[in-house]
Motif scaffolding. Sequence first.
Motif, PDB file in Angstrom:
ATOM      1  N   ASN A 101       8.926 -20.274 -17.199  1.00 26.08           N
ATOM      2  CA  ASN A 101      10.053 -19.345 -17.155  1.00 26.08           C
ATOM      3  C   ASN A 101      10.293 -18.644 -18.489  1.00 26.08           C
ATOM      4  O   ASN A 101      11.361 -18.082 -18.713  1.00 26.08           O
ATOM      5  N   SER A 102       9.309 -18.652 -19.374  1.00 23.42           N
ATOM      6  CA  SER A 102       9.430 -17.959 -20.649  1.00 23.42           C
ATOM      7  C   SER A 102       8.858 -16.550 -20.536  1.00 23.42           C
ATOM      8  O   SER A 102       8.285 -16.171 -19.507  1.00 23.42           O
ATOM      9  N   LYS A 103       8.995 -15.763 -21.593  1.00 30.90           N
ATOM     10  CA  LYS A 103       8.429 -14.419 -21.615  1.00 30.90           C
ATOM     11  C   LYS A 103       6.911 -14.453 -21.732  1.00 30.90           C
ATOM     12  O   LYS A 103       6.239 -13.461 -21.426  1.00 30.90           O
ATOM     13  N   THR A 104       6.376 -15.570 -22.189  1.00 30.37           N
ATOM     14  CA  THR A 104       4.921 -15.727 -22.331  1.00 30.37           C
ATOM     15  C   THR A 104       4.484 -17.006 -21.612  1.00 30.37           C
ATOM     16  O   THR A 104       4.103 -17.994 -22.244  1.00 30.37           O
ATOM     17  N   PRO A 105       4.533 -17.014 -20.270  1.00 30.74           N
ATOM     18  CA  PRO A 105       4.226 -18.237 -19.527  1.00 30.74           C
ATOM     19  C   PRO A 105       2.781 -18.702 -19.684  1.00 30.74           C
ATOM     20  O   PRO A 105       2.469 -19.871 -19.445  1.00 30.74           O
ATOM     21  N   ASN A 106       1.883 -17.791 -20.063  1.00 34.52           N
ATOM     22  CA  ASN A 106       0.481 -18.168 -20.204  1.00 34.52           C
ATOM     23  C   ASN A 106       0.136 -18.664 -21.615  1.00 34.52           C
ATOM     24  O   ASN A 106      -1.032 -18.917 -21.909  1.00 34.52           O
ATOM     25  N   LYS A 107       1.140 -18.823 -22.461  1.00 34.39           N
ATOM     26  CA  LYS A 107       0.907 -19.370 -23.802  1.00 34.39           C
ATOM     27  C   LYS A 107       0.893 -20.891 -23.735  1.00 34.39           C
ATOM     28  O   LYS A 107       1.850 -21.516 -23.295  1.00 34.39           O
ATOM     29  N   LEU A 108      -0.195 -21.502 -24.182  1.00 35.30           N
ATOM     30  CA  LEU A 108      -0.318 -22.952 -24.174  1.00 35.30           C
ATOM     31  C   LEU A 108       0.403 -23.517 -25.395  1.00 35.30           C
ATOM     32  O   LEU A 108       0.080 -23.170 -26.541  1.00 35.30           O
ATOM     33  N   ILE A 109       1.378 -24.377 -25.158  1.00 32.68           N
ATOM     34  CA  ILE A 109       2.216 -24.915 -26.233  1.00 32.68           C
ATOM     35  C   ILE A 109       1.790 -26.342 -26.549  1.00 32.68           C
ATOM     36  O   ILE A 109       1.681 -27.195 -25.664  1.00 32.68           O
ATOM     37  N   THR A 110       1.531 -26.608 -27.821  1.00 31.07           N
ATOM     38  CA  THR A 110       1.119 -27.932 -28.276  1.00 31.07           C
ATOM     39  C   THR A 110       2.341 -28.787 -28.570  1.00 31.07           C
ATOM     40  O   THR A 110       3.249 -28.364 -29.292  1.00 31.07           O
ATOM     41  N   VAL A 111       2.379 -29.986 -28.013  1.00 26.73           N
ATOM     42  CA  VAL A 111       3.491 -30.915 -28.237  1.00 26.73           C
ATOM     43  C   VAL A 111       3.146 -31.811 -29.430  1.00 26.73           C
ATOM     44  O   VAL A 111       2.076 -32.432 -29.454  1.00 26.73           O
ATOM     45  N   SER A 112       4.042 -31.884 -30.393  1.00 32.32           N
ATOM     46  CA  SER A 112       3.817 -32.753 -31.558  1.00 32.32           C
ATOM     47  C   SER A 112       4.907 -33.807 -31.710  1.00 32.32           C
ATOM     48  O   SER A 112       4.702 -34.813 -32.399  1.00 32.32           O
ATOM     49  N   SER A 113       6.045 -33.612 -31.051  1.00 31.12           N
ATOM     50  CA  SER A 113       7.214 -34.469 -31.294  1.00 31.12           C
ATOM     51  C   SER A 113       7.040 -35.902 -30.796  1.00 31.12           C
ATOM     52  O   SER A 113       7.734 -36.806 -31.268  1.00 31.12           O
ATOM     53  N   ILE A 114       6.135 -36.139 -29.834  1.00 27.25           N
ATOM     54  CA  ILE A 114       6.022 -37.480 -29.258  1.00 27.25           C
ATOM     55  C   ILE A 114       5.033 -38.368 -30.007  1.00 27.25           C
ATOM     56  O   ILE A 114       4.889 -39.554 -29.675  1.00 27.25           O
ATOM     57  N   TYR A 115       4.383 -37.828 -31.032  1.00 25.59           N
ATOM     58  CA  TYR A 115       3.317 -38.590 -31.682  1.00 25.59           C
ATOM     59  C   TYR A 115       3.857 -39.487 -32.791  1.00 25.59           C
ATOM     60  O   TYR A 115       4.762 -39.100 -33.528  1.00 25.59           O
ATOM     61  N   PRO A 116       3.316 -40.706 -32.908  1.00 27.22           N
ATOM     62  CA  PRO A 116       3.749 -41.630 -33.966  1.00 27.22           C
ATOM     63  C   PRO A 116       3.458 -41.053 -35.343  1.00 27.22           C
ATOM     64  O   PRO A 116       2.589 -40.190 -35.513  1.00 27.22           O
ATOM     65  N   SER A 117       4.173 -41.543 -36.330  1.00 32.71           N
ATOM     66  CA  SER A 117       3.972 -41.088 -37.704  1.00 32.71           C
ATOM     67  C   SER A 117       2.595 -41.509 -38.210  1.00 32.71           C
ATOM     68  O   SER A 117       1.982 -42.471 -37.711  1.00 32.71           O
ATOM     69  N   LYS A 118       2.084 -40.790 -39.214  1.00 34.45           N
ATOM     70  CA  LYS A 118       0.793 -41.134 -39.803  1.00 34.45           C
ATOM     71  C   LYS A 118       0.825 -42.539 -40.398  1.00 34.45           C
ATOM     72  O   LYS A 118      -0.167 -43.273 -40.353  1.00 34.45           O
ATOM     73  N   LYS A 119       1.983 -42.917 -40.932  1.00 38.37           N
ATOM     74  CA  LYS A 119       2.109 -44.250 -41.532  1.00 38.37           C
ATOM     75  C   LYS A 119       1.916 -45.333 -40.478  1.00 38.37           C
ATOM     76  O   LYS A 119       1.196 -46.314 -40.706  1.00 38.37           O
ATOM     77  N   LEU A 120       2.560 -45.165 -39.326  1.00 37.97           N
ATOM     78  CA  LEU A 120       2.411 -46.145 -38.260  1.00 37.97           C
ATOM     79  C   LEU A 120       0.986 -46.144 -37.714  1.00 37.97           C
ATOM     80  O   LEU A 120       0.418 -47.209 -37.418  1.00 37.97           O
ATOM     81  N   MET A 121       0.384 -44.963 -37.587  1.00 38.16           N
ATOM     82  CA  MET A 121      -0.984 -44.864 -37.097  1.00 38.16           C
ATOM     83  C   MET A 121      -1.953 -45.609 -38.013  1.00 38.16           C
ATOM     84  O   MET A 121      -2.900 -46.250 -37.558  1.00 38.16           O
TER      85      MET A 121
END
Length: 211
Positions: A68-88
Amino acid sequence: MSKKINYYFQIIWITILFSFSIQSYATLGGPEEITVLGYDQKDQKIYLLRHYVDESGRLPQLYYFQLNSKTPNKLITVSSIYPSKKLMQHDFVQAEKKFDNTLKAIGAHLKPLTPYKAPHTVKILPHSVSIKKMPSTEDPSFIYTQRNTVYTVQSIQLKSQKQTAVHYDEQLSISQSYTIPQHNKILVIVKYDGIPIETGYSIEDPVLLLP
């Protein structure tokens, strides 16, 4: 949620866990594979995962299309759910568990997409192809052909924006195609030989077709 949808996500999750487990048996390289997780009707999002089936230890990358955005065909990368580098770095098992739980919570709200009934009507149309010869990083005496192809994907009434693939054989193909509930759109997954190391590995890219 219906038993059918619950069963669908059980199958999806088994596939995800299997992709993690085979990394320990893989060679240095491996393909990049797309799993279509489903459609969030409330938020109007299609969620997908890119699996790195190699020995990198990378978690799958989560993406979505915001319909439902103005650019529905834009693939959006999710970063918020990833653990911190320290935990990794210090506790990868705990980091992976945290990621898995978050992904399961997202999956609980998704509905499966329906495979497109006429996949033969969806075509990849190249617009330009540039070719150059490249020496192998593993064996400089071996020269391979790198192709940079600009293309669109089209059905009878729908088409994508221009896409780009860097690949090492002549063929681009469609490995998956889906309709989207209450939307005049088609989601396709384009597959090509995009990783030249070792014997070569495939890459899959998601592409959305619009009116």
